[in-house]
Design an enzyme around this catalytic site. Structure first.
Site, PDB file in Angstrom:
ATOM      1  N   ARG A 289       0.813  -1.228   0.000  1.00  0.00           N
ATOM      2  CA  ARG A 289       0.000   0.000   0.000  1.00  0.00           C
ATOM      3  C   ARG A 289       0.848   1.280   0.000  1.00  0.00           C
ATOM      4  O   ARG A 289       0.464   2.280   0.590  1.00  0.00           O
ATOM      5  CB  ARG A 289      -0.979   0.024   1.184  1.00  0.00           C
ATOM      6  CG  ARG A 289      -1.913  -1.169   1.265  1.00  0.00           C
ATOM      7  CD  ARG A 289      -2.803  -1.287   0.024  1.00  0.00           C
ATOM      8  NE  ARG A 289      -3.617  -2.484   0.092  1.00  0.00           N
ATOM      9  CZ  ARG A 289      -3.296  -3.644  -0.493  1.00  0.00           C
ATOM     10  NH1 ARG A 289      -2.197  -3.739  -1.202  1.00  0.00           N
ATOM     11  NH2 ARG A 289      -4.080  -4.688  -0.385  1.00  0.00           N
TER      12      ARG A 289
ATOM     13  N   SER B  51     -10.773   0.599   3.252  1.00  0.00           N
ATOM     14  CA  SER B  51     -10.095   0.107   4.456  1.00  0.00           C
ATOM     15  C   SER B  51      -9.433   1.256   5.201  1.00  0.00           C
ATOM     16  O   SER B  51      -8.703   2.052   4.611  1.00  0.00           O
ATOM     17  CB  SER B  51      -9.038  -0.932   4.082  1.00  0.00           C
ATOM     18  OG  SER B  51      -9.638  -2.062   3.488  1.00  0.00           O
TER      19      SER B  51
ATOM     20  N   GLU C  43      -4.393   3.154   6.669  1.00  0.00           N
ATOM     21  CA  GLU C  43      -4.189   3.000   5.229  1.00  0.00           C
ATOM     22  C   GLU C  43      -4.800   4.187   4.507  1.00  0.00           C
ATOM     23  O   GLU C  43      -4.263   4.672   3.522  1.00  0.00           O
ATOM     24  CB  GLU C  43      -4.829   1.703   4.737  1.00  0.00           C
ATOM     25  CG  GLU C  43      -4.742   1.507   3.229  1.00  0.00           C
ATOM     26  CD  GLU C  43      -5.281   0.164   2.784  1.00  0.00           C
ATOM     27  OE1 GLU C  43      -6.006   0.135   1.766  1.00  0.00           O
ATOM     28  OE2 GLU C  43      -4.984  -0.857   3.423  1.00  0.00           O
TER      29      GLU C  43
END
Length: 305
Positions: free
Chosen positions: A174, A225, A295
């Site tokens: 990520r 998320s 995130e």
């Protein structure tokens, strides 16, 4: 009105809005105003905006479709550049293609599956743009953008433009080189897909899309998320085991469907979401001794209220 605002307004670069509420441009539907929001109608217009930004040393921020993004209630200082229409080109050459940053990831995944090209099935149902997906190395179902990106065209803060190879992008879980080391705007990316069985690819795409629909609360405004998975543990499982599902602060609520999603249950402010994030972090640290890291990208200035 400040001089740089006037220059951008008069530059004929696309859609320009003053004091535009960013809640209208994020999937969570929260966020204060941008001093000025620009949606460039071409790469040339984007370069022109950046020339004005550099000339006046004006702060700037780039966004895509506003998923994986939490904007503070105080909004964003300077210029917000929204990459959408005008930066959504697609040039195909067999199994290799160059895709503009504003191109919808869902649309792209669907189109490629119908052509019998595999590699982007994991993106089924991810409501972002190609640029944002490359920037954060979006992924799911055991794959991510780093698996199909060969090179990326970047506009850097100093106005220079450069193609970075997959290795130079320093993709990791990520993240990419653009988040810290070399801030810049993704203009376009070259992707390399593999030919495959069209029926198998479209079936896998549908399976991934159905899984996302059945397990994640995309029927409510949310940002995707909230936390990175502290592998080998999973954020959603930690939230659930801490008894936090359904916990609400103001208009922000932890989804009953998935512990790693915070939804706007109605009238949420960014501060509600941030307070809920802090509560989750504290609870999981206390119960599981695990440090949670977001995130979702949190940007902007805090409200003065």
């Amino acid at each position: 009105m400040k001089e740089w605002m006037k220059e951008i307004q008069n530059a004929n670069v696309g859609i320009v809005k003053i004091n535009e509420e960013l809640a209208s441009h994020t999937t969570m539907k929260v966020g204060g105003p941008a001093d000025i929001l620009v949606e460039p109608d071409s790469l040339q217009s984007l370069k022109k905006v950046m020339e004005i930004v550099r000339k006046h040393n004006t702060p700037w921020t780039a966004i895509g479709r506003g998923s994986n993004l939490l904007v503070h209630d105080g909004g964003i200082e300077g210029v917000v550049i929204k990459l959408g229409k005008g930066i959504d080109h697609l040039e195909e050459n067999g199994d290799k293609m160059v895709v503009g940053a504003g191109y919808s990831l869902i649309v792209l995944a669907t189109q490629l599956s119908r052509k019998g090209l595999k590699g982007l099935e994991f993106a089924a149902g991810i409501p972002g743009s190609l640029g944002g997906a490359v920037y954060m190395n979006a992924g799911a179902h055991g794959s991510d953008m780093s698996q199909i990106v060969t090179k990326v065209h970047i506009l850097f803060e100093d106005g220079t433009m450069e193609w970075l190879t997959n290795d130079e992008m320093k993709f990791a879980y990520r993240t990419s080189v653009l988040q810290q080391e070399r801030p810049g705007i993704v203009l376009e990316a070259e992707l390399l897909l593999e030919p495959g069985d069209k029926t198998e690819i479209t079936d896998q795409l549908k399976k991934n899309k159905d899984y996302r629909r059945d397990t994640q609360p995309w029927n409510h405004p949310c940002a995707g998320s909230i936390f990175r998975n502290p592998l080998p543990k999973y954020a959603g499982q930690l939230v659930e085991s801490s008894g936090l599902k359904g916990h609400q602060v103001g208009g922000a609520r932890i989804s009953d469907m998935h512990g790693n999603f915070i939804v706007n249950a109605g009238g949420a402010k960014a501060q509600d979401v941030l307070n809920l994030i802090q509560h989750i972090k504290g609870k999981i640290k206390e119960e599981h001794d695990v440090e949670m890291h977001t995130e979702v990208e949190i940007i902007g200035r805090e409200s003065k209220e």
